[in-house]
Design a protein around this motif. Structure first.
Motif, mmCIF file in Angstrom:
data_model
loop_
_atom_site.group_PDB
_atom_site.id
_atom_site.type_symbol
_atom_site.label_atom_id
_atom_site.label_comp_id
_atom_site.label_asym_id
_atom_site.label_seq_id
_atom_site.Cartn_x
_atom_site.Cartn_y
_atom_site.Cartn_z
ATOM 1 N N PRO A 1 20.352 39.616 65.307
ATOM 2 C CA PRO A 1 20.310 38.153 65.327
ATOM 3 C C PRO A 1 19.464 37.589 66.473
ATOM 4 N N ARG A 2 19.342 38.340 67.568
ATOM 5 C CA ARG A 2 18.493 37.884 68.681
ATOM 6 C C ARG A 2 17.049 37.706 68.251
ATOM 7 N N PHE A 3 16.653 38.437 67.210
ATOM 8 C CA PHE A 3 15.274 38.380 66.746
ATOM 9 C C PHE A 3 15.141 37.615 65.434
ATOM 10 N N GLY A 4 16.185 36.849 65.088
ATOM 11 C CA GLY A 4 16.110 35.959 63.937
ATOM 12 C C GLY A 4 16.572 36.536 62.624
ATOM 13 N N TYR A 5 17.174 37.727 62.632
ATOM 14 C CA TYR A 5 17.683 38.320 61.387
ATOM 15 C C TYR A 5 19.055 37.729 61.051
ATOM 16 N N GLY A 6 19.260 37.429 59.774
ATOM 17 C CA GLY A 6 20.537 36.924 59.309
ATOM 18 C C GLY A 6 21.168 37.867 58.309
ATOM 19 N N LEU A 7 22.487 37.914 58.298
ATOM 20 C CA LEU A 7 23.217 38.804 57.386
ATOM 21 C C LEU A 7 23.126 38.269 55.964
ATOM 22 N N ALA A 8 22.312 38.933 55.137
ATOM 23 C CA ALA A 8 22.003 38.424 53.802
ATOM 24 C C ALA A 8 22.744 39.140 52.688
ATOM 25 N N ALA A 9 23.227 40.361 52.940
ATOM 26 C CA ALA A 9 23.922 41.111 51.884
ATOM 27 C C ALA A 9 24.981 41.998 52.509
ATOM 28 N N GLU A 10 26.095 42.109 51.829
ATOM 29 C CA GLU A 10 27.176 43.002 52.251
ATOM 30 C C GLU A 10 27.355 44.095 51.207
ATOM 31 N N PHE A 11 28.118 45.123 51.576
ATOM 32 C CA PHE A 11 28.527 46.102 50.577
ATOM 33 C C PHE A 11 30.041 46.213 50.601
ATOM 34 N N ALA A 12 30.575 46.717 49.503
ATOM 35 C CA ALA A 12 32.019 46.905 49.384
ATOM 36 C C ALA A 12 32.350 48.381 49.447
ATOM 37 N N ARG A 13 33.405 48.717 50.167
ATOM 38 C CA ARG A 13 33.971 50.065 50.155
ATOM 39 C C ARG A 13 35.118 50.053 49.139
ATOM 40 N N LEU A 14 34.964 50.839 48.092
ATOM 41 C CA LEU A 14 35.966 50.869 47.030
ATOM 42 C C LEU A 14 36.659 52.220 46.991
ATOM 43 N N GLU A 15 37.961 52.205 46.795
ATOM 44 C CA GLU A 15 38.744 53.414 46.568
ATOM 45 C C GLU A 15 39.617 53.179 45.341
ATOM 46 N N VAL A 16 39.433 54.023 44.324
ATOM 47 C CA VAL A 16 40.182 53.886 43.077
ATOM 48 C C VAL A 16 40.807 55.237 42.750
ATOM 49 N N PRO A 17 42.098 55.290 42.442
ATOM 50 C CA PRO A 17 42.728 56.579 42.131
ATOM 51 C C PRO A 17 42.233 57.149 40.814
ATOM 52 N N ARG A 18 42.150 58.464 40.774
ATOM 53 C CA ARG A 18 41.736 59.130 39.546
ATOM 54 C C ARG A 18 42.635 58.698 38.380
ATOM 55 N N GLY A 19 42.016 58.535 37.239
ATOM 56 C CA GLY A 19 42.765 58.207 36.029
ATOM 57 C C GLY A 19 43.108 56.753 35.865
ATOM 58 N N ALA A 20 42.729 55.896 36.831
ATOM 59 C CA ALA A 20 43.031 54.469 36.703
ATOM 60 C C ALA A 20 42.519 53.945 35.358
ATOM 61 N N GLU A 21 43.357 53.224 34.658
ATOM 62 C CA GLU A 21 43.029 52.808 33.294
ATOM 63 C C GLU A 21 42.221 51.514 33.290
ATOM 64 N N PHE A 22 41.324 51.426 32.321
ATOM 65 C CA PHE A 22 40.608 50.180 32.083
ATOM 66 C C PHE A 22 41.475 49.242 31.257
ATOM 67 N N HIS A 23 41.168 47.957 31.313
ATOM 68 C CA HIS A 23 41.928 47.002 30.511
ATOM 69 C C HIS A 23 41.596 47.193 29.029
ATOM 70 N N PRO A 24 42.517 46.827 28.154
ATOM 71 C CA PRO A 24 42.269 46.997 26.714
ATOM 72 C C PRO A 24 41.011 46.239 26.292
ATOM 73 N N GLY A 25 40.224 46.873 25.469
ATOM 74 C CA GLY A 25 39.028 46.217 24.970
ATOM 75 C C GLY A 25 37.749 46.599 25.666
ATOM 76 N N VAL A 26 37.836 47.379 26.759
ATOM 77 C CA VAL A 26 36.618 47.816 27.437
ATOM 78 C C VAL A 26 35.869 48.802 26.534
ATOM 79 N N SER A 27 34.603 48.540 26.325
ATOM 80 C CA SER A 27 33.773 49.421 25.499
ATOM 81 C C SER A 27 32.999 50.379 26.391
ATOM 82 N N VAL A 28 33.116 51.674 26.081
ATOM 83 C CA VAL A 28 32.344 52.676 26.817
ATOM 84 C C VAL A 28 31.315 53.328 25.900
ATOM 85 N N ASP A 29 31.033 52.746 24.790
ATOM 86 C CA ASP A 29 29.951 52.990 23.831
ATOM 87 C C ASP A 29 29.927 54.357 23.152
#
Length: 402
Positions: free
Chosen positions: A124-152
């Motif tokens: 920021p001292r040189f004029g840079y601004g925080l423009a994008a973040e990332f998410a840290r995701l943790e999902v347990p194995r086997g977590a179910e999708f909601h009904p109706g999700v198409s996986v083609d």
């Protein structure tokens, strides 16, 4: 002895690599030189010398970045910035940043620069601004999708790196123009991003490559075998797909890998996988800073992207590091296209160049920055109008550290 600054030559790469590694408290690894060489543009790297000793520097990769509504546009991807231990607090970084930004302006090259920050308080001292973040995701194995999700129903296959790479590059190049924050990748960038030596693995497995006809996923395994059974972690390196159905299919595949307890990923902050789940609480989420953006030339940068709504406002911009940006600019958007020119009119909004960089990719609201006392509204209604115009259709995301 007086410090001097110059651009580098191809012969400087080995010493430059040693200094950058030392600045990050890492050992220098000679076998990484060739990997670096493919990304090394010596004429776009600046280094500071104390006599004959190289003590710090930084570089630029010539890349493209996807901007809201405008597709891929030039960006100065700032990389390999570091100062040798024992030479800090001597103005080395400031000299490198000034050489980069003033050079971009004088040469009329990229209108924006972007980087990942090792420490968030530095740039920021040189004029840079925080423009994008990332998410840290943790999902347990086997977590179910909601009904109706198409996986083609298409078949997914784990394949070798050699088979995967051409397909991955094709998908990435198809998807990139519509994903704000994604960068162009030459072959050298692909090799660097998916380097797979023991050092790169950091205790995890080699990469696994999964292909879908419309997408791909790459992951590693962190082994964790317990008395009650395996709780291995599946770490997603990258996932991309041309269609929403293919994306869901790839995630379904990862969530169903046997012997895994948890699927972990660093992903876009608006990753749809959270809402694919039948139970959204199963997705543990955290956020952190990712891409920082620096507006090099206000007028050129603001006309490069497209906008959500029409607006006409005078922005008073302060910029102590790049004074050519300072002043009042009339920012007018009609049918998504902006015109920008200097004026002496009274301002409608007052902000610094850091706030403008933060909002540039459409993920950080100017209205939120005003609440953080980084933007001031002079004319009632101007803040919401400009803030809305700057928003993108999706959260910006950069899937690689460069």
């Amino acid at each position: 002895m007086a410090l001097t600054l110059r651009t580098l030559t191809a012969d400087d790469l080995a010493e430059f690599q040693r200094v950058v590694n030392a600045s990050f408290l890492s050992d220098s690894v000679e076998d990484q030189l060739e990997r670096w060489r493919g990304l090394f543009e010596p004429e776009r790297h600046h280094a500071v010398f104390d006599g004959d000793e190289l003590i710090g520097g930084g570089g630029i990769q010539t890349r493209e970045i996807t901007l809201p509504g405008a597709g891929p546009q030039p960006v100065a991807a700032v990389t390999s910035v570091g100062v040798k231990p024992g030479h800090r607090r001597r103005g080395v970084l400031t000299r490198v940043m000034r050489a980069q930004l003033h050079g971009l302006h004088e040469e009329g090259r990229e209108a924006i620069a972007a980087l990942w920050a090792s420490e968030a308080a530095i740039y920021p001292r040189f004029g840079y601004g925080l423009a994008a973040e990332f998410a840290r995701l943790e999902v347990p194995r086997g977590a179910e999708f909601h009904p109706g999700v198409s996986v083609d129903g298409e078949r997914l296959r784990e394949v070798s790196r050699d088979e995967a790479m051409p397909a991955m590059k094709a998908v990435y190049d198809d998807v990139r123009p519509g994903r704000t924050g994604w960068l162009s990748r030459l072959d050298a960038a692909w090799e660097h991003q998916f380097a797979d030596t023991e050092r790169d693995r950091d205790g995890l497995s080699a990469y696994h490559y999964v292909l879908h006809p419309q997408g791909y996923a790459v992951y590693r395994i962190k082994h964790d075998w317990r008395e009650r059974g395996p709780r291995n972690e599946l770490h997603v390196r990258e996932i991309a797909a041309r269609t929403d159905e293919a994306y869901a299919a790839l995630y379904r595949y990862l969530l169903d890998v046997d012997l895994v307890g948890e699927v972990k990923s660093y992903t876009a902050s608006d990753d749809p996988v959270v809402h694919l789940l039948d139970d959204v609480r199963l997705a543990l989420r955290g956020r952190s800073d990712a891409l920082w953006v620096r507006v090099v030339d206000v007028d050129r940068a603001l006309t490069q992207r497209r906008y959500n709504s029409d607006v006409d406002a005078v922005l008073e911009v302060s910029d102590g590091f790049c004074p050519w940006n300072a002043g009042r600019w009339r920012f007018t958007v009609k049918d998504g296209t902006a015109t920008v020119h200097r004026v002496d009119d009274a301002p409608d909004l007052v902000l610094d160049v850091q706030a403008l960089g933060a909002a540039y990719l459409g993920g950080t609201r100017l209205a939120m920055l005003a609440r953080a006392q980084r933007v001031s509204e002079v004319t009632e209604g101007a803040l919401n109008a400009v803030s809305h115009a700057l928003l993108g259709d999706r959260e910006p995301h950069c899937p690689e550290v460069f």
